[in-house]
Design an enzyme around this catalytic site. Structure first.
Site, short mmCIF file in Angstrom:
data_model
loop_
_atom_site.label_atom_id
_atom_site.label_comp_id
_atom_site.label_asym_id
_atom_site.label_seq_id
_atom_site.Cartn_x
_atom_site.Cartn_y
_atom_site.Cartn_z
N GLU A 1 0.78 -1.00 -0.06
CA GLU A 1 0.01 -0.03 -0.08
C GLU A 1 0.84 1.40 0.13
O GLU A 1 0.23 2.30 -0.44
CB GLU A 1 -0.92 -0.19 1.40
CG GLU A 1 -2.36 -0.33 0.71
CD GLU A 1 -3.17 -1.18 1.84
OE1 GLU A 1 -2.48 -1.69 2.72
OE2 GLU A 1 -4.00 -1.84 1.26
N ARG B 1 1.07 3.08 -3.33
CA ARG B 1 0.20 4.45 -3.56
C ARG B 1 -0.03 5.63 -2.57
O ARG B 1 -0.15 6.73 -2.65
CB ARG B 1 -1.37 3.59 -3.38
CG ARG B 1 -1.77 2.83 -4.78
CD ARG B 1 -2.92 2.02 -4.54
NE ARG B 1 -2.58 0.92 -3.66
CZ ARG B 1 -3.56 0.27 -2.97
NH1 ARG B 1 -4.79 0.96 -2.81
NH2 ARG B 1 -3.28 -0.71 -2.26
N ARG C 1 -9.52 -1.12 1.17
CA ARG C 1 -9.03 -2.19 0.14
C ARG C 1 -10.09 -2.64 -0.65
O ARG C 1 -10.09 -2.95 -1.82
CB ARG C 1 -8.37 -3.32 0.98
CG ARG C 1 -6.96 -2.94 1.67
CD ARG C 1 -6.40 -4.33 2.29
NE ARG C 1 -5.15 -3.85 2.83
CZ ARG C 1 -4.54 -4.81 3.61
NH1 ARG C 1 -5.02 -5.78 4.10
NH2 ARG C 1 -3.29 -4.57 3.80
N HIS D 1 -7.73 -12.41 2.60
CA HIS D 1 -8.22 -13.17 4.04
C HIS D 1 -9.62 -13.44 4.11
O HIS D 1 -10.47 -12.58 3.69
CB HIS D 1 -7.89 -12.06 5.03
CG HIS D 1 -8.09 -12.95 6.66
ND1 HIS D 1 -6.90 -13.21 7.24
CD2 HIS D 1 -8.99 -13.02 7.45
CE1 HIS D 1 -7.35 -13.60 8.56
NE2 HIS D 1 -8.62 -13.54 8.60
N ARG E 1 -10.90 -7.18 8.80
CA ARG E 1 -10.11 -7.62 9.58
C ARG E 1 -8.81 -6.49 10.07
O ARG E 1 -8.27 -5.99 9.07
CB ARG E 1 -9.26 -8.83 9.54
CG ARG E 1 -7.94 -9.22 10.06
CD ARG E 1 -7.50 -10.50 9.57
NE ARG E 1 -6.95 -10.23 8.50
CZ ARG E 1 -5.77 -9.75 8.31
NH1 ARG E 1 -5.04 -9.23 9.22
NH2 ARG E 1 -5.28 -9.35 6.92
#
Ligand code: ADP
Length: 588
Positions: free
Chosen positions: A396, A399, A420, A524, A563
């Site tokens: 990340e 970005r 996300r 996940h 999460r």
């Protein structure tokens, strides 16, 4: 490194096994090699991989692969599988490991070179290829009686196994892959824990209640509040326990969604997952616990009253029936099982995964067969910037440091720093369901992670924007205008079209320019089997299934709809320990 040493040990024992018995019966009589040990190396994803092969005059008797420096999930796994495969097949021409193609090809090239140096005719080795353990090889049946079977040797399973050993219990731990670690190996951040001695020593004020509240908020309050409270309340104990087994996590920093510095990481800056898998493996080895690798649990058995009575499993050379009183399911999530995740989320069809190949939801299916309830099963976290051929995550930070995303039309299509899931969804609306992440030399100079991507040849680069566009098959004029418009946004600190307000500290004006083709990847699976605070699996009637416990990504309820970073590791360590303690109490 310890994991690698373990792998080397495993290959050595395989070598001895095949060298001494199986090969003696079936190896061709003709002389194939000049006996001795031969070495060669070949460039992998990040480093040159070394292969050392020992041969007798008629057989390959030992293969040692040193892939130190490759990522564990690429080089480590390829090293593990290919050393075994070359020994079994008696030729270097074996299948590459999916997701680790570059490392696999390097290993095959180096093994071929070493064998040629040993005087081998590779065509003859191919013609003599052995198919040990193939579909046609008849399997024996084995019956084993024990108290507890732990299914899965990721973080949760290994934590449970250490606890069971410390309590002096008789147990078996099964792992379907030839190596331990599962998705746990991929965790990079750390473990969230509150009121720890490390926080106190470092003057950080935190509370278990605040940890629980942050987790509920992060999970959009879909989480099970009791599971969350349990995790928070036992988190500092878990940190203390990790200290005692040589897996200390003393370095504390900030992670998204936390009100205070709470994420605990290894001192040396290594990824928390590979660190814990390494330490847990070392501890189990020290305790003399052997993980039964290549052994896949297929069915949970119950007695007439519906209590757990055993597990059926398929091993390499035998089918097992384990007779036991309790089972701890620690089989991880289902992010590597496309059929399963599209069953719950049809919109994710065709999405690649960053998950370890063993994350196929077996535990969920086995528990469901006994009536287990599922929670939040459709809650799946996507990561928006995954390079698709290697499944490598583009962090990340790229970005965050100023990169933009453009589609095949050369246009931006989203605020690149939304959550996300939102960025992933925007990508999936683009033609071809992919995008390019675009950055410049200035960004590369300031972000170390980029070097990894360049070295792995994931980047396309050019001295001009038009040159970059040409390589990507994008209209150069359009891409040049997109970048000019973006640089204007940076100058004005305003992005009128998509409302981006962060990651705008530097424009993209320094040649050369770079692009990486990316798309969302499954990261996940937050849902899974329903458990209570004692890690007992709960059935659809709301009752515990006697003797069945579960921990880690196989379960649902802890993370709710999202999460938080640092909570996957907290989940596996804390609930892995709880599951073990509950199983210990249950079998008394
Ligand atoms: P967690 O983070 O919950 O510990 P991981 O993904 O790290 O989950 O670990 C789960 C482990 O369980 C993986 O190593 C995976 O290969 C293993 N596993 C999954 N299904 C089975 C099965 N049917 N039998 C044995 N091991 C399994």
């Amino acid at each position: 490194m310890k994991l690698l040493q373990k792998m080397v040990c495993l290959f050595l024992s395989l070598a001895l096994m095949f060298g001494a018995s199986a090969l003696a019966e079936t190896a061709p009589a003709e002389t194939l090699f000049t006996p001795g040990t031969y070495e060669a190396s070949s460039q992998g994803m990040f480093v040159a991989i070394k292969v050392q092969i020992t041969v007798s005059d008629t057989a390959i008797t030992n293969v040692i692969i040193d892939a130190t420096g490759e990522t564990p999930e690429l080089g480590g796994i390829a090293a593990g599988k290919l050393a075994e495969a070359i020994l079994l097949a008696q030729t270097p021409n074996v299948d590459t490991v999916s997701g680790a193609t570059v490392s696999s090809k390097a290993i095959i090239a180096a093994a071929t070179e070493a064998l040629v140096a040993a005087g081998a005719d590779i065509a003859v080795l191919d013609a003599n290829r052995r198919d040990v353990g193939g579909e046609d090889t008849p399997k024996g049946e084995k019956e084993v009686t024990t108290d507890v079977v732990v299914v899965g040797a990721g973080g949760a399973g290994m934590a449970a196994a250490i606890m069971l050993h410390q309590a002096g219990k008789d147990f078996v731990i099964l792992e379907k892959m030839p190596y331990a670690g599962g998705n746990t190996t991929k965790a990079t951040g750390g473990m969230n824990a509150a009121e720890t001695h490390y926080q106190k020593e470092q003057g950080i004020e935190d509370s278990k209640a605040l940890f629980a509240a942050d987790t509920m908020k992060g999970g959009h309050a879909l989480n099970d509040p009791q599971l969350v409270a349990t995790m928070a309340n036992l988190s500092s104990d878990a940190i203390d326990w990790l200290d005692t087994i040589g897996a200390a996590l003393p370095k504390i920093s900030f992670s998204g969604g936390a009100s205070v510095n709470r994420i605990h990481a290894p001192e040396d800056g290594s990824g928390v997952g590979s660190y814990l898998v390494d330490r847990f493996s070392a501890k189990l080895a020290e305790l003399g616990v052997e993980i039964l690798f290549n052994t896949k649990a297929t069915e949970l058995l119950t007695d007439a009253e519906g209590k757990i009575s055993g597990v059926k499993a398929e091993g390499e050379d035998a089918n097992y029936t384990f007779h036991c009183k309790a089972v701890i399911l620690a089989t991880g999530g289902f992010g590597a099982n496309e059929e399963m995740y599209t069953q719950y989320r049809p919109d994710l069809k065709g999405t690649v995964t960053t998950n370890a190949p063993g994350a196929t939801g077996d535990g969920i299916v086995m528990a469901q067969a006994l009536g287990a309830d599922l929670v939040d099963i459709e809650q799946i976290q996507l990561h928006p910037t995954v390079e698709q051929t290697t499944s490598m995550l583009i962090t990340e930070s790229v970005r965050g440091d100023g990169a933009i995303l453009v589609n095949q039309g050369g246009l931006r299509f989203t605020n690149e720093l939304l959550t996300r899931d939102a960025v992933s969804a925007a990508e999936l609306e683009q033609e071809g369901q992919y995008a390019y992440i675009i950055f410049d030399q200035n960004l590369r100079d300031h972000l170390k992670a980029i070097e990894k991507y360049v070295k792995a040849e994931l980047t396309v680069q050019a001295d001009t924007i038009e040159g970059l566009a040409e390589q990507l098959g994008i209209d150069g004029t359009v891409l040049a205008k997109t970048l000019a418009d973006w640089n204007e946004c940076v100058k004005n600190q305003r992005d009128p079209e998509f409302g981006r307000s962060t990651g705008m500290n530097a424009d993209l004006t320094t040649a050369p320019y770079y692009a990486i083709k990316i798309a969302p990847g499954i990261h996940h699976t937050m849902g899974g089997v329903k458990i209570d605070t004692a890690a007992q699996v709960i059935n659809t009637e709301g009752q515990p299934i006697a003797g069945l416990f579960a921990a880690g990504e196989v379960t649902g309820g802890v993370h709710g709809g999202n999460r938080l970073g640092g909570n996957a590791v907290a989940d596996i360590v804390i609930f892995g320990r709880i599951a073990a303690q509950s199983a210990i109490d249950y079998i008394k």
